[in-house]
Design a protein around this motif. Structure first.
Motif, PDB file in Angstrom:
ATOM      1  N   GLY A  96       0.710  -1.203   0.102  1.00 21.93           N
ATOM      2  CA  GLY A  96      -0.101   0.017  -0.048  1.00 21.93           C
ATOM      3  C   GLY A  96       0.813   1.228   0.001  1.00 21.93           C
ATOM      4  N   ASN A  97       2.279   1.226  -0.128  1.00 25.32           N
ATOM      5  CA  ASN A  97       2.898   2.427  -0.047  1.00 25.32           C
ATOM      6  C   ASN A  97       3.736   2.582  -1.317  1.00 25.32           C
ATOM      7  OD1 ASN A  97       4.774   0.384   0.393  1.00 25.32           O
ATOM      8  ND2 ASN A  97       5.960   1.286   2.161  1.00 25.32           N
ATOM      9  N   ALA A  98       3.124   1.963  -2.639  1.00 27.58           N
ATOM     10  CA  ALA A  98       3.883   1.885  -3.863  1.00 27.58           C
ATOM     11  C   ALA A  98       2.843   1.955  -4.746  1.00 27.58           C
ATOM     12  CB  ALA A  98       5.111   0.898  -3.938  1.00 27.58           C
ATOM     13  N   GLU A  99       3.097   2.829  -6.023  1.00 25.27           N
ATOM     14  CA  GLU A  99       2.521   2.738  -6.939  1.00 25.27           C
ATOM     15  C   GLU A  99       3.228   2.504  -8.371  1.00 25.27           C
ATOM     16  OE1 GLU A  99       0.415   6.382  -8.087  1.00 25.27           O
ATOM     17  OE2 GLU A  99       2.461   7.595  -8.129  1.00 25.27           O
ATOM     18  N   VAL A 100       2.538   1.643  -9.312  1.00 23.75           N
ATOM     19  CA  VAL A 100       3.379   1.503 -10.419  1.00 23.75           C
ATOM     20  C   VAL A 100       2.779   2.142 -11.562  1.00 23.75           C
ATOM     21  CG1 VAL A 100       4.369  -0.405 -12.016  1.00 23.75           C
ATOM     22  CG2 VAL A 100       4.238  -0.672  -9.459  1.00 23.75           C
ATOM     23  N   ILE A 101       3.619   2.770 -12.467  1.00 30.07           N
ATOM     24  CA  ILE A 101       3.025   3.636 -13.578  1.00 30.07           C
ATOM     25  C   ILE A 101       3.834   3.384 -14.775  1.00 30.07           C
ATOM     26  CG2 ILE A 101       2.806   6.035 -14.725  1.00 30.07           C
ATOM     27  CD1 ILE A 101       2.861   6.912 -11.755  1.00 30.07           C
ATOM     28  N   VAL A 102       3.393   2.362 -15.630  1.00 31.62           N
ATOM     29  CA  VAL A 102       3.697   2.190 -16.872  1.00 31.62           C
ATOM     30  C   VAL A 102       3.732   3.210 -17.991  1.00 31.62           C
ATOM     31  CG1 VAL A 102       3.924   0.334 -18.941  1.00 31.62           C
ATOM     32  CG2 VAL A 102       3.539  -0.120 -16.593  1.00 31.62           C
ATOM     33  N   VAL A 103       4.474   3.865 -18.560  1.00 28.61           N
ATOM     34  CA  VAL A 103       4.789   4.995 -19.683  1.00 28.61           C
ATOM     35  C   VAL A 103       5.040   4.120 -21.090  1.00 28.61           C
ATOM     36  CG1 VAL A 103       4.980   7.198 -20.383  1.00 28.61           C
ATOM     37  CG2 VAL A 103       5.278   6.329 -17.961  1.00 28.61           C
ATOM     38  N   ASP A 104       4.178   4.011 -21.815  1.00 30.37           N
ATOM     39  CA  ASP A 104       4.392   3.335 -23.132  1.00 30.37           C
ATOM     40  C   ASP A 104       4.565   4.300 -24.246  1.00 30.37           C
ATOM     41  OD1 ASP A 104       4.220   0.485 -24.677  1.00 30.37           O
ATOM     42  OD2 ASP A 104       2.891   1.954 -26.057  1.00 30.37           O
ATOM     43  N   GLY A 105       5.698   3.908 -24.915  1.00 31.73           N
ATOM     44  CA  GLY A 105       6.103   5.038 -26.071  1.00 31.73           C
ATOM     45  C   GLY A 105       5.616   4.623 -27.365  1.00 31.73           C
TER      46      GLY A 105
ATOM     47  N   ALA B  89      -0.720  -2.749 -13.379  1.00 28.58           N
ATOM     48  CA  ALA B  89      -0.069  -1.458 -13.079  1.00 28.58           C
ATOM     49  C   ALA B  89      -1.084  -0.754 -12.242  1.00 28.58           C
ATOM     50  CB  ALA B  89       0.262  -0.791 -14.216  1.00 28.58           C
ATOM     51  N   ASP B  90      -0.894   0.385 -11.619  1.00 33.76           N
ATOM     52  CA  ASP B  90      -1.995   1.182 -11.126  1.00 33.76           C
ATOM     53  C   ASP B  90      -2.178   1.949 -12.266  1.00 33.76           C
ATOM     54  OD1 ASP B  90      -1.937   1.227  -8.015  1.00 33.76           O
ATOM     55  OD2 ASP B  90       0.021   0.712  -8.533  1.00 33.76           O
ATOM     56  N   ARG B  91      -1.319   2.561 -13.025  1.00 37.96           N
ATOM     57  CA  ARG B  91      -1.899   3.430 -14.547  1.00 37.96           C
ATOM     58  C   ARG B  91      -0.829   3.033 -15.541  1.00 37.96           C
ATOM     59  NH1 ARG B  91      -2.034   6.513 -10.370  1.00 37.96           N
ATOM     60  NH2 ARG B  91      -0.105   7.691 -10.739  1.00 37.96           N
ATOM     61  N   VAL B  92      -1.432   2.884 -16.761  1.00 41.41           N
ATOM     62  CA  VAL B  92      -0.733   2.949 -17.927  1.00 41.41           C
ATOM     63  C   VAL B  92      -1.025   4.073 -18.637  1.00 41.41           C
ATOM     64  CG1 VAL B  92      -0.303   1.646 -19.973  1.00 41.41           C
ATOM     65  CG2 VAL B  92      -0.402   0.350 -18.094  1.00 41.41           C
ATOM     66  N   ILE B  93       0.086   4.899 -19.138  1.00 39.62           N
ATOM     67  CA  ILE B  93      -0.220   5.978 -19.671  1.00 39.62           C
ATOM     68  C   ILE B  93       0.751   6.035 -21.055  1.00 39.62           C
ATOM     69  CG2 ILE B  93      -0.683   7.497 -17.773  1.00 39.62           C
ATOM     70  CD1 ILE B  93       2.078   8.737 -17.925  1.00 39.62           C
ATOM     71  N   THR B  94       0.368   6.984 -21.793  1.00 38.20           N
ATOM     72  CA  THR B  94       1.202   7.116 -23.340  1.00 38.20           C
ATOM     73  C   THR B  94       2.012   8.301 -23.396  1.00 38.20           C
ATOM     74  OG1 THR B  94      -0.553   7.756 -24.425  1.00 38.20           O
ATOM     75  CG2 THR B  94      -0.380   5.436 -24.599  1.00 38.20           C
ATOM     76  N   SER B  95       2.882   8.157 -24.030  1.00 37.51           N
ATOM     77  CA  SER B  95       3.881   9.431 -24.160  1.00 37.51           C
ATOM     78  C   SER B  95       4.419   9.338 -25.378  1.00 37.51           C
ATOM     79  CB  SER B  95       4.799   9.485 -23.192  1.00 37.51           C
ATOM     80  OG  SER B  95       6.050  10.080 -23.378  1.00 37.51           O
ATOM     81  N   PRO B  96       5.035  10.670 -26.047  1.00 33.82           N
ATOM     82  CA  PRO B  96       6.037  10.287 -27.342  1.00 33.82           C
ATOM     83  C   PRO B  96       7.227   9.594 -27.061  1.00 33.82           C
ATOM     84  CG  PRO B  96       5.256  12.670 -26.986  1.00 33.82           C
ATOM     85  CD  PRO B  96       4.658  11.866 -25.667  1.00 33.82           C
ATOM     86  N   ARG B  97       7.591   8.714 -27.923  1.00 36.45           N
ATOM     87  CA  ARG B  97       8.744   7.990 -27.821  1.00 36.45           C
ATOM     88  C   ARG B  97       9.839   8.592 -27.260  1.00 36.45           C
ATOM     89  NH1 ARG B  97      10.243   3.784 -32.501  1.00 36.45           N
ATOM     90  NH2 ARG B  97       7.965   3.349 -32.099  1.00 36.45           N
ATOM     91  N   GLY B  98      10.957   7.936 -26.518  1.00 37.68           N
ATOM     92  CA  GLY B  98      12.146   8.478 -25.935  1.00 37.68           C
ATOM     93  C   GLY B  98      11.839   8.386 -24.603  1.00 37.68           C
ATOM     94  N   ARG B  99      13.043   7.768 -23.918  1.00 35.19           N
ATOM     95  CA  ARG B  99      13.120   7.321 -22.423  1.00 35.19           C
ATOM     96  C   ARG B  99      12.939   8.513 -21.540  1.00 35.19           C
ATOM     97  NH1 ARG B  99      17.245   2.935 -21.410  1.00 35.19           N
ATOM     98  NH2 ARG B  99      15.648   1.559 -21.936  1.00 35.19           N
TER      99      ARG B  99
END
Length: 227
Positions: free
Chosen positions: A29-38, A52-62
């Motif tokens: 309960g003290n950590a969240e996981v966010i996946v950011v897909d490029g 995961a707690d959330r999966v979001i998208t983003s422009p490619r690039g680490r």
């Protein structure tokens, strides 16, 4: 709360295992996981969503993906984790304790490279030693930073390569890193795919060129060509 941010691109084969390894942290309960897909084309985001707690998208690039994840995060500490890297047990407590004891705003773990080749242990040992001497961390070492320090640094510079090196150089102006001796375990796939010493030599050449002022875009092209 600890926010674990995983930038990924076409990691469908391994993302479920990566997220399953983080389940104990989430359950506490003290950590969240966010996946950011490029912009994966192999269904990475769909496989990650239930785990995961959330999966979001983003422009490619680490760098861009990690900044997007940080903007979405709720935690007071941000941990940037590669999809092929596994944290040690109780990583959340290790990070909190390490930052508190050192009174520093950021840090990283030592690293082990998974695999049977004896040279992998040597490479990992040299990575850890270099990092401890120079105060420079790489993404393989799971960089973590307080939210306030991350804001003061304006996050990761939008570089196509060496974003971790650049971040470390700027973060050192705030404090030395908390260099945790507990080890993350990262995949050997990069070294195995291109040859261990060939990969080491390539990365050392690129990092030296970056320190001497070479353009990160040109270095990224050299990296892609070498691969």
């Amino acid at each position: 709360m600890l926010s674990i941010i995983i930038p990924c691109l076409n990691e469908a084969d391994g993302i479920a295992d990566a997220l399953a390894a983080l389940a104990p942290l989430r359950l506490r309960g003290n950590a969240e996981v966010i996946v950011v897909d490029g912009g994966s084309r192999d269904g990475t985001a769909a496989r990650a969503a239930p785990l995961a707690d959330r999966v979001i998208t983003s422009p490619r690039g680490r760098a861009l993906q990690m900044n997007a994840g940080a903007a979405s995060a709720r935690g007071e500490i941000l941990l940037f984790l590669h999809a092929d890297t596994r944290l040690p047990d109780a990583a959340d407590a290790l990070i909190v304790d390490g930052l508190k004891r050192s009174r520093r705003g950021w840090g990283r773990f030592d690293v082990t490279i998974a695999g049977r080749h004896p040279l992998l242990g040597t490479v990992a040992g040299l990575m850890n030693l270099r990092s401890r001497v120079t105060g420079i961390a790489t993404g393989d070492q799971a960089i973590f930073v307080t939210r306030s320090a991350f804001a003061r640094l304006d996050g990761f510079a939008p570089l196509p390569l060496m974003e971790d090196i650049d971040f470390s150089r700027r973060a050192k102006r705030l404090s030395k890193p908390a260099a945790l001796r507990s080890r993350v375990v990262t995949s050997a796939r990069r070294w195995q795919r291109h040859g261990i010493w060939r990969t080491v030599a390539l990365m050392w050449r690129l990092r030296l060129a970056f320190f001497l002022g070479a353009d990160a875009g040109a270095l990224a092209r050299r990296y892609r060509d070498a691969r």
